[in-house]
Each structure stands twice: as structure tokens, then as C-alpha cells.
Write a protein that holds these residues in place. Structure first.
Motif, PDB file in Angstrom:
ATOM      1  N   HIS A  98       0.877  -1.173   0.000  1.00  0.00           N
ATOM      2  CA  HIS A  98       0.000   0.000   0.000  1.00  0.00           C
ATOM      3  C   HIS A  98       0.907   1.213   0.000  1.00  0.00           C
ATOM      4  CE1 HIS A  98      -4.320  -0.919   1.497  1.00  0.00           C
ATOM      5  NE2 HIS A  98      -3.967  -1.720   0.521  1.00  0.00           N
ATOM      6  N   LEU A  99       0.830   2.019  -1.062  1.00  0.00           N
ATOM      7  CA  LEU A  99       1.640   3.231  -1.130  1.00  0.00           C
ATOM      8  C   LEU A  99       0.726   4.419  -0.895  1.00  0.00           C
ATOM      9  CD1 LEU A  99       4.331   4.124  -3.680  1.00  0.00           C
ATOM     10  CD2 LEU A  99       2.417   5.657  -3.460  1.00  0.00           C
ATOM     11  N   ARG A 100       1.095   5.299   0.020  1.00  0.00           N
ATOM     12  CA  ARG A 100       0.330   6.518   0.281  1.00  0.00           C
ATOM     13  C   ARG A 100       1.201   7.719  -0.058  1.00  0.00           C
ATOM     14  NH1 ARG A 100      -4.224   6.024   3.233  1.00  0.00           N
ATOM     15  NH2 ARG A 100      -4.021   8.033   4.255  1.00  0.00           N
ATOM     16  N   PHE A 101       0.643   8.663  -0.826  1.00  0.00           N
ATOM     17  CA  PHE A 101       1.384   9.844  -1.256  1.00  0.00           C
ATOM     18  C   PHE A 101       0.504  11.070  -1.034  1.00  0.00           C
ATOM     19  CE2 PHE A 101       2.480  12.884  -4.671  1.00  0.00           C
ATOM     20  CZ  PHE A 101       3.812  13.088  -4.376  1.00  0.00           C
ATOM     21  N   ASP A 102       0.933  11.936  -0.117  1.00  0.00           N
ATOM     22  CA  ASP A 102       0.171  13.150   0.186  1.00  0.00           C
ATOM     23  C   ASP A 102       0.525  14.225  -0.835  1.00  0.00           C
ATOM     24  OD1 ASP A 102      -1.159  15.315   1.204  1.00  0.00           O
ATOM     25  OD2 ASP A 102      -0.434  15.069   3.262  1.00  0.00           O
ATOM     26  N   VAL A 103      -0.430  14.584  -1.677  1.00  0.00           N
ATOM     27  CA  VAL A 103      -0.189  15.549  -2.753  1.00  0.00           C
ATOM     28  C   VAL A 103       0.123  16.931  -2.177  1.00  0.00           C
ATOM     29  CG1 VAL A 103      -1.173  16.659  -4.796  1.00  0.00           C
ATOM     30  CG2 VAL A 103      -1.657  14.258  -4.335  1.00  0.00           C
ATOM     31  N   HIS A 104      -0.629  17.348  -1.154  1.00  0.00           N
ATOM     32  CA  HIS A 104      -0.434  18.684  -0.571  1.00  0.00           C
ATOM     33  C   HIS A 104       0.975  18.858  -0.012  1.00  0.00           C
ATOM     34  CE1 HIS A 104      -4.617  19.783  -1.032  1.00  0.00           C
ATOM     35  NE2 HIS A 104      -4.997  18.684  -0.422  1.00  0.00           N
ATOM     36  N   ALA A 105       1.493  17.830   0.643  1.00  0.00           N
ATOM     37  CA  ALA A 105       2.796  17.938   1.298  1.00  0.00           C
ATOM     38  C   ALA A 105       3.972  17.592   0.378  1.00  0.00           C
ATOM     39  CB  ALA A 105       2.825  17.014   2.510  1.00  0.00           C
ATOM     40  N   SER A 106       3.700  17.318  -0.881  1.00  0.00           N
ATOM     41  CA  SER A 106       4.759  16.874  -1.787  1.00  0.00           C
ATOM     42  C   SER A 106       5.569  18.040  -2.347  1.00  0.00           C
ATOM     43  CB  SER A 106       4.156  16.084  -2.948  1.00  0.00           C
ATOM     44  OG  SER A 106       3.429  16.959  -3.787  1.00  0.00           O
ATOM     45  N   SER A 107       6.677  17.682  -3.014  1.00  0.00           N
ATOM     46  CA  SER A 107       7.566  18.690  -3.598  1.00  0.00           C
ATOM     47  C   SER A 107       7.235  18.968  -5.058  1.00  0.00           C
ATOM     48  CB  SER A 107       9.008  18.202  -3.489  1.00  0.00           C
ATOM     49  OG  SER A 107       9.152  16.994  -4.212  1.00  0.00           O
ATOM     50  N   LEU A 108       6.043  18.579  -5.490  1.00  0.00           N
ATOM     51  CA  LEU A 108       5.630  18.797  -6.883  1.00  0.00           C
ATOM     52  C   LEU A 108       5.334  20.271  -7.151  1.00  0.00           C
ATOM     53  CD1 LEU A 108       3.145  15.824  -7.311  1.00  0.00           C
ATOM     54  CD2 LEU A 108       5.230  16.145  -8.616  1.00  0.00           C
ATOM     55  N   PRO A 109       5.485  20.719  -8.406  1.00  0.00           N
ATOM     56  CA  PRO A 109       5.102  22.098  -8.744  1.00  0.00           C
ATOM     57  C   PRO A 109       3.603  22.325  -8.491  1.00  0.00           C
ATOM     58  CG  PRO A 109       6.355  21.093 -10.527  1.00  0.00           C
ATOM     59  CD  PRO A 109       6.078  20.016  -9.538  1.00  0.00           C
ATOM     60  N   ALA A 110       3.249  23.541  -8.133  1.00  0.00           N
ATOM     61  CA  ALA A 110       1.863  23.862  -7.758  1.00  0.00           C
ATOM     62  C   ALA A 110       0.857  23.518  -8.851  1.00  0.00           C
ATOM     63  CB  ALA A 110       1.760  25.340  -7.395  1.00  0.00           C
ATOM     64  N   ALA A 111       1.223  23.769 -10.114  1.00  0.00           N
ATOM     65  CA  ALA A 111       0.296  23.508 -11.228  1.00  0.00           C
ATOM     66  C   ALA A 111      -0.022  22.017 -11.335  1.00  0.00           C
ATOM     67  CB  ALA A 111       0.903  24.012 -12.534  1.00  0.00           C
ATOM     68  N   ILE A 112       0.988  21.189 -11.123  1.00  0.00           N
ATOM     69  CA  ILE A 112       0.782  19.737 -11.208  1.00  0.00           C
ATOM     70  C   ILE A 112      -0.030  19.244 -10.015  1.00  0.00           C
ATOM     71  CG2 ILE A 112       1.985  17.513 -11.145  1.00  0.00           C
ATOM     72  CD1 ILE A 112       4.074  18.720 -12.986  1.00  0.00           C
ATOM     73  N   LYS A 113       0.242  19.797  -8.829  1.00  0.00           N
ATOM     74  CA  LYS A 113      -0.560  19.442  -7.644  1.00  0.00           C
ATOM     75  C   LYS A 113      -2.034  19.717  -7.911  1.00  0.00           C
ATOM     76  CE  LYS A 113       2.656  20.412  -3.883  1.00  0.00           C
ATOM     77  NZ  LYS A 113       2.862  21.131  -2.648  1.00  0.00           N
ATOM     78  N   GLU A 114      -2.301  20.897  -8.483  1.00  0.00           N
ATOM     79  CA  GLU A 114      -3.677  21.307  -8.769  1.00  0.00           C
ATOM     80  C   GLU A 114      -4.371  20.312  -9.694  1.00  0.00           C
ATOM     81  OE1 GLU A 114      -4.918  25.361 -10.429  1.00  0.00           O
ATOM     82  OE2 GLU A 114      -3.476  25.843  -8.840  1.00  0.00           O
ATOM     83  N   ARG A 115      -3.670  19.945 -10.779  1.00  0.00           N
ATOM     84  CA  ARG A 115      -4.270  19.021 -11.751  1.00  0.00           C
ATOM     85  C   ARG A 115      -4.434  17.626 -11.162  1.00  0.00           C
ATOM     86  NH1 ARG A 115      -1.185  21.947 -15.508  1.00  0.00           N
ATOM     87  NH2 ARG A 115       0.388  20.340 -15.760  1.00  0.00           N
ATOM     88  N   LEU A 116      -3.506  17.210 -10.289  1.00  0.00           N
ATOM     89  CA  LEU A 116      -3.623  15.902  -9.636  1.00  0.00           C
ATOM     90  C   LEU A 116      -4.855  15.876  -8.746  1.00  0.00           C
ATOM     91  CD1 LEU A 116      -0.202  14.565  -8.301  1.00  0.00           C
ATOM     92  CD2 LEU A 116      -1.853  13.338  -9.678  1.00  0.00           C
ATOM     93  N   LEU A 117      -5.040  16.950  -7.966  1.00  0.00           N
ATOM     94  CA  LEU A 117      -6.173  17.005  -7.033  1.00  0.00           C
ATOM     95  C   LEU A 117      -7.503  17.136  -7.770  1.00  0.00           C
ATOM     96  CD1 LEU A 117      -4.503  19.271  -4.358  1.00  0.00           C
ATOM     97  CD2 LEU A 117      -5.090  16.864  -4.083  1.00  0.00           C
TER      98      LEU A 117
END
Length: 134
Positions: free
Chosen positions: A35-54
Motif C-alpha cells: 500500500h503506497l500513500r502519497f500526500d499531494v499537498h505535502a509533496s515537492s511537486l510544482p503547484a500547477a501539477i498538484k492542482e491538476r492531480l487534485l
């Protein structure tokens, strides 16, 4: 934009659980599913990619913005771990590409004429199907 991104070890939370499916000798002993859990909000991804992921309508995304991936395809824990990370990377890559905005265009004069000719021809065929009058 092509993104060669790999999650950092501190960004993913891995837990090993027993896989589903038909049993064998070691059915109640081996915890090979991941089971892999990845918190999008706390990640080091660029803001635009976080937005599209969410914004994705994906069942693997929880309401809290955590992506949960379960890998249980392989019999070894390490292979399942690698596959879970690969699936996460593929998911992030799928939103990394920004779709080009679509611009509305008018149909060409020629295409309009062809459409109308086809309609007229069809109307003629149907008009000839009525009852025969003497």
C-alpha cells in the motif's frame, strides 16, 4: 512539459499487507502486497501539477488529497514496491502534460456544400418512397 520526477523516500509511505486472491502454502504468512500513500499537498511537486492531480476524478485519490496505490501483482515485496512507485510516477506524468486549449473553428464552405448536397440527395430518395398515385 515533460517531467522526469521520482518521489522522495520521505514523501511516500509504504505499508506491506497480505495480498488478496487464491491461497497457497504461505497464504497467511507473507505480506507481499504494498500500500503506497502519497500526500499531494505535502509533496515537492510544482503547484500547477498538484492542482491538476487534485482535480482528477480518480478512485485512488482520497478526499484529503492522498493518493493510495495498492500493488499485489507480484509475489515479491520488492517487485510490488517498484510497481507501486512506477504507477505513482505514471499518474503524475499523466497530469504533467498541459492540454492545448481548443479553439473553435467554422466549417469550410466546401464542407457545408457537401453536407447540403448529401441532405438533398437523401431527401430525394425518401420523397420517392411514398405511395404511388395514378
Amino acid at each position: 512539459m515533460h517531467l522526469h520526477w521520482q518521489p522522495r523516500e520521505d514523501e511516500i509511505e509504504l505499508s506491506f499487507v497480505r495480498a488478496q486472491g487464491a491461497g497457497g502454502q504461505a497464504v497467511n504468512k507473507v505480506s507481499s502486497a504494498v500500500h503506497l500513500r502519497f500526500d499531494v499537498h505535502a509533496s515537492s511537486l510544482p503547484a500547477a501539477i498538484k492542482e491538476r492531480l487534485l482535480a482528477l476524478n480518480d478512485q485512488r485519490l482520497t478526499n484529503e488529497g492522498v493518493i493510495v496505490i495498492k500493488a499485489q501483482e507480484h509475489r515479491s515485496q520488492e517487485q510490488n514496491r517498484t510497481e507501486a512507485i512506477a504507477r505513482l510516477v505514471a499518474l503524475v506524468q499523466s497530469v504533467a502534460h498541459v492540454p492545448k486549449p481548443r479553439r473553435a473553428t467554422k466549417p469550410t464552405w466546401g464542407s457545408q456544400q457537401r453536407r447540403l448536397q448529401g441532405k438533398a440527395q437523401r431527401a430525394g430518395i425518401k420523397a420517392g418512397r411514398g405511395k404511388v398515385s395514378e
